[in-house]
Design an enzyme around this catalytic site. Structure first.
Site, PDB file in Angstrom:
ATOM      1  N   SER A   1      24.782  26.308  12.887  1.00 26.86           N
ATOM      2  CA  SER A   1      23.661  25.691  11.977  1.00 26.86           C
ATOM      3  C   SER A   1      23.578  26.768  10.802  1.00 26.86           C
ATOM      4  O   SER A   1      23.643  26.427   9.389  1.00 26.86           O
ATOM      5  CB  SER A   1      22.618  24.619  12.381  1.00 26.86           C
ATOM      6  OG  SER A   1      21.743  24.010  10.991  1.00 26.86           O
TER       7      SER A   1
ATOM      8  N   TYR B   1      25.047  21.008  21.736  1.00 23.01           N
ATOM      9  CA  TYR B   1      24.217  21.955  22.611  1.00 23.01           C
ATOM     10  C   TYR B   1      24.815  21.392  24.317  1.00 23.01           C
ATOM     11  O   TYR B   1      24.570  22.244  24.835  1.00 23.01           O
ATOM     12  CB  TYR B   1      23.480  21.100  22.679  1.00 23.01           C
ATOM     13  CG  TYR B   1      21.558  21.271  24.005  1.00 23.01           C
ATOM     14  CD1 TYR B   1      21.585  22.604  23.476  1.00 23.01           C
ATOM     15  CD2 TYR B   1      20.964  19.993  24.560  1.00 23.01           C
ATOM     16  CE1 TYR B   1      20.324  22.960  24.437  1.00 23.01           C
ATOM     17  CE2 TYR B   1      20.814  20.316  24.694  1.00 23.01           C
ATOM     18  CZ  TYR B   1      19.468  21.726  24.966  1.00 23.01           C
ATOM     19  OH  TYR B   1      18.656  21.940  25.877  1.00 23.01           O
TER      20      TYR B   1
ATOM     21  N   HIS C   1      21.933  16.107  13.633  1.00 24.03           N
ATOM     22  CA  HIS C   1      21.256  16.342  14.106  1.00 24.03           C
ATOM     23  C   HIS C   1      22.163  15.732  15.542  1.00 24.03           C
ATOM     24  O   HIS C   1      22.447  16.675  17.034  1.00 24.03           O
ATOM     25  CB  HIS C   1      19.758  16.365  14.824  1.00 24.03           C
ATOM     26  CG  HIS C   1      18.983  16.762  16.484  1.00 24.03           C
ATOM     27  ND1 HIS C   1      19.478  15.377  17.127  1.00 24.03           N
ATOM     28  CD2 HIS C   1      18.672  17.103  16.531  1.00 24.03           C
ATOM     29  CE1 HIS C   1      19.275  15.944  17.995  1.00 24.03           C
ATOM     30  NE2 HIS C   1      18.245  16.990  18.230  1.00 24.03           N
TER      31      HIS C   1
ATOM     32  N   ASN D   1      10.544  20.122  17.095  1.00 28.57           N
ATOM     33  CA  ASN D   1      10.551  18.930  15.963  1.00 28.57           C
ATOM     34  C   ASN D   1      11.130  18.939  14.938  1.00 28.57           C
ATOM     35  O   ASN D   1      11.646  17.583  14.801  1.00 28.57           O
ATOM     36  CB  ASN D   1       8.616  18.013  16.223  1.00 28.57           C
ATOM     37  CG  ASN D   1       9.108  16.168  15.869  1.00 28.57           C
ATOM     38  OD1 ASN D   1       9.857  16.099  16.946  1.00 28.57           O
ATOM     39  ND2 ASN D   1       8.777  16.145  15.552  1.00 28.57           N
TER      40      ASN D   1
ATOM     41  N   ARG E   1      14.119  18.428  15.098  1.00 31.52           N
ATOM     42  CA  ARG E   1      15.349  16.966  15.286  1.00 31.52           C
ATOM     43  C   ARG E   1      15.003  16.096  14.921  1.00 31.52           C
ATOM     44  O   ARG E   1      16.478  14.887  14.568  1.00 31.52           O
ATOM     45  CB  ARG E   1      14.219  17.404  16.677  1.00 31.52           C
ATOM     46  CG  ARG E   1      14.940  18.086  17.806  1.00 31.52           C
ATOM     47  CD  ARG E   1      14.456  17.499  19.118  1.00 31.52           C
ATOM     48  NE  ARG E   1      13.424  17.505  19.100  1.00 31.52           N
ATOM     49  CZ  ARG E   1      11.638  18.293  19.908  1.00 31.52           C
ATOM     50  NH1 ARG E   1      12.436  19.332  20.050  1.00 31.52           N
ATOM     51  NH2 ARG E   1      10.735  17.602  19.720  1.00 31.52           N
TER      52      ARG E   1
ATOM     53  N   HIS F   1      25.309  26.691   7.155  1.00 36.05           N
ATOM     54  CA  HIS F   1      23.888  26.463   5.997  1.00 36.05           C
ATOM     55  C   HIS F   1      24.215  27.788   5.094  1.00 36.05           C
ATOM     56  O   HIS F   1      25.013  27.586   3.785  1.00 36.05           O
ATOM     57  CB  HIS F   1      22.828  26.293   6.645  1.00 36.05           C
ATOM     58  CG  HIS F   1      22.461  24.925   6.653  1.00 36.05           C
ATOM     59  ND1 HIS F   1      22.714  24.732   8.378  1.00 36.05           N
ATOM     60  CD2 HIS F   1      21.889  23.805   6.278  1.00 36.05           C
ATOM     61  CE1 HIS F   1      22.369  23.410   8.375  1.00 36.05           C
ATOM     62  NE2 HIS F   1      21.581  23.106   7.034  1.00 36.05           N
TER      63      HIS F   1
ATOM     64  N   HIS G   1       0.762  -1.397  -0.063  1.00 38.49           N
ATOM     65  CA  HIS G   1       0.241   0.098   0.106  1.00 38.49           C
ATOM     66  C   HIS G   1       0.670   1.225   0.171  1.00 38.49           C
ATOM     67  O   HIS G   1       0.943   2.682  -0.765  1.00 38.49           O
ATOM     68  CB  HIS G   1      -1.125  -0.197   1.102  1.00 38.49           C
ATOM     69  CG  HIS G   1      -1.488  -1.216   1.013  1.00 38.49           C
ATOM     70  ND1 HIS G   1      -2.694  -1.898   0.462  1.00 38.49           N
ATOM     71  CD2 HIS G   1      -1.822  -2.200   2.275  1.00 38.49           C
ATOM     72  CE1 HIS G   1      -3.803  -2.228   0.433  1.00 38.49           C
ATOM     73  NE2 HIS G   1      -2.864  -2.964   1.248  1.00 38.49           N
TER      74      HIS G   1
ATOM     75  N   ASN H   1      17.001  15.502   9.939  1.00 43.62           N
ATOM     76  CA  ASN H   1      18.940  14.875   9.751  1.00 43.62           C
ATOM     77  C   ASN H   1      19.464  14.388  11.035  1.00 43.62           C
ATOM     78  O   ASN H   1      20.292  15.174  11.859  1.00 43.62           O
ATOM     79  CB  ASN H   1      19.235  15.785   8.857  1.00 43.62           C
ATOM     80  CG  ASN H   1      20.491  15.371   8.402  1.00 43.62           C
ATOM     81  OD1 ASN H   1      21.354  14.449   9.220  1.00 43.62           O
ATOM     82  ND2 ASN H   1      21.525  16.310   7.134  1.00 43.62           N
TER      83      ASN H   1
END
Length: 498
Positions: free
Chosen positions: A411, A388, A380, A370, A373, A415, A94, A376
């Site tokens: 980040s 962090y 992360h 979310n 997180r 980028h 499906h 990727n």
């Protein structure tokens, strides 16, 4: 006759009721299985590795295990477990239909391009865009080989020499820490940071070739940092116990890590059996996504932006351009599927790397917190453990909002650096959007779980990607059609499309 009709109607009612109960039961069962699997994956990721070494590595004593499996001072590090990628659900008939629909769209794109080119110019196949984008490939290969060999030799040699200064008759270990740390940072800044960028800029490499070198540059820098970050505390802990020799990983372990589809170093990872048919399938899917993106650009992007770039770019043109760029956002999903699913799974299979959680169900996100997180997981994890959590550890967990903002800033800067070098101009659209949604994270948290928030997330994602494609494409053509003879530094920073 009336009784027979009554019995038949009763049977039909019972049949309809049974079908309804069946569908309702299947929905409930599917929901409960999904919840159970999500909880199981989350719990398995937090398990201690005590039961695993018996399968994936030789048995160790408790003391040896505590030293070999170092955890950061502020908590437990990432645990690698054997698990599959979520999009392996394409094996279900499906869900596989969605995959078939994208293949059908690719066939239609190819036929449309062939027919239009044949009618207009009499051409059958034309891959000039691909040839241009991946130009100067010998220089790209040579540059990558030099980068890889330097990362293989320099960080490992520096770490090996430094580890021996922590033992025996060496005095002033802090001085050696400063010396080797400075040399490593200098290598990261010049050897991996400046030289590849200098090669890209001075040789005016085309976009795809630039992306290959710059993305590999960033990847290798992150891997070198992870190798040092994970092993330095382990050597210091070993030296504190006054054991005769340092615990230095073998070259083969470091070599494997440089190719492994993860940015978190471990001595060992779960290892399954290689399925070469699976590898071939994933590599063919990567090739298919490449041609898919090519036809999307040829049929949807280039004709539009080539005509828009010759007009005055006012607010009306910008709004129309943004909404016309929403459909080419298909390239975003092609990039996700090609790299984070097909490419990484192919390398994971060849390297017998069993932890395939390269992404999570980001499409179900109800907030950008979310989404960031789960989109990727590979990147992360690196940002979470080495930016962090280290920030919180150094600040003694007193500045959590500042730590989160610092992660988004790092980040966003990386980028924007990648896009600026690869496109050849500075246009901080992505940086502004990144920081805007990063600040929005402090307001819109994960507590909002309703479907409307998922719709809002998808709408914002489509509009944001449309803005990025529109503005960067317009600036690309402006840079080509409006060259500056003797530009000043301020003129180089100012967008040419303005």
């Amino acid at each position: 006759k009336i009784e027979v009709e009554h019995v038949i109607s009763k049977k039909l009612q019972l049949k309809r009721k049974a079908e309804f109960l069946k569908s309702d039961l299947m929905r409930q069962f599917d929901s409960q299985v999904n919840d159970f699997m999500d909880c199981l994956i989350e719990e398995s990721a937090s398990l201690e590795p005590a039961p695993i070494p018996a399968v994936f590595s030789p048995p160790l004593s408790e003391k040896e295990r505590s030293k070999l499996h170092f955890r950061p001072p502020h908590g437990q590090g990432k645990q690698f477990v054997s698990r599959r990628s979520l999009l392996e659900l394409f094996e279900v008939n499906h869900i596989r239909t969605i995959y078939h629909m994208f293949i059908a769209l690719l066939i239609l794109f190819i036929l449309s391009t062939l027919v239009v080119d044949f009618i207009d110019e009499g051409l059958v196949l034309d891959f000039d865009l691909l040839v241009y984008a991946f130009g100067q490939s010998p220089l790209v290969v040579c540059t990558w080989i030099c980068m890889f060999l330097s990362v293989l030799l320099v960080p490992y040699a520096l770490f090996h020499l430094w580890s021996h200064t922590q033992y025996g008759s060496y005095s002033h270990p802090s001085l050696y820490n400063l010396l080797f740390g400075s040399v490593f940072l200098l290598y990261q800044a010049l050897g991996l940071g400046f030289l590849p960028t200098y090669v890209v800029v001075t040789n005016s490499l085309p976009p795809a070739s630039c992306f290959i070198i710059i993305l590999e540059q960033v990847r290798l820098m992150m891997k070198a940092h992870s190798f040092v970050r994970e092993n330095v505390p382990r050597v210091l802990a070993w030296a504190k116990d006054k054991t005769p020799s340092p615990v230095v990983p073998q070259v083969s372990q470091y070599f494997y890590f440089l190719f492994a589809p993860t940015l978190i170093y471990r001595d060992k990872y779960p290892n399954p059996v290689i399925r070469w048919g699976y590898v071939a399938t994933k590599l063919l899917q990567v090739l298919g996504c490449l041609f898919y993106a090519y036809y999307v650009f040829v049929r949807l992007c280039i004709p539009q932006f080539r005509s828009v770039s010759l007009q005055l770019f006012d607010l009306k043109a910008m709004v129309l351009c943004v909404f016309n760029s929403i459909l080419p956002v298909l390239v975003l999903f092609l990039g996700f599927f090609a790299f984070l699913h097909c490419w990484l799974n192919a390398f994971a299979e060849m390297l017998r790397f069993a932890d395939r959680m390269f992404y999570k169900d980001w499409w179900n996100s109800t907030s950008f917190a979310n989404y960031y997180r789960t989109w990727n997981v590979v990147v992360h994890d690196w940002l979470y453990y080495y930016v962090y959590r280290d920030f919180l550890w150094m600040s003694q967990k007193r500045f959590r909002p500042a730590a989160m903002l610092f992660v988004f800033t790092v980040s966003a800067v990386v980028h924007e650096y990648i896009l600026a070098i690869c496109f050849g101009f500075f246009y901080p659209v992505l940086f502004c959007l990144f920081m805007c949604f990063g600040m929005f994270n402090f307001i819109l948290h994960d507590q909002r779980k309703g479907p409307i928030w998922n719709i809002i997330m998808w709408t914002s994602l489509f509009l944001g990607q449309g803005v990025i494609i529109c503005l960067y494409s317009h600036e690309w053509y402006a840079q080509r059609y409006c060259p500056l003879k003797e530009p000043s530094f301020l003129e180089l920073l100012k967008p040419r499309s303005w």
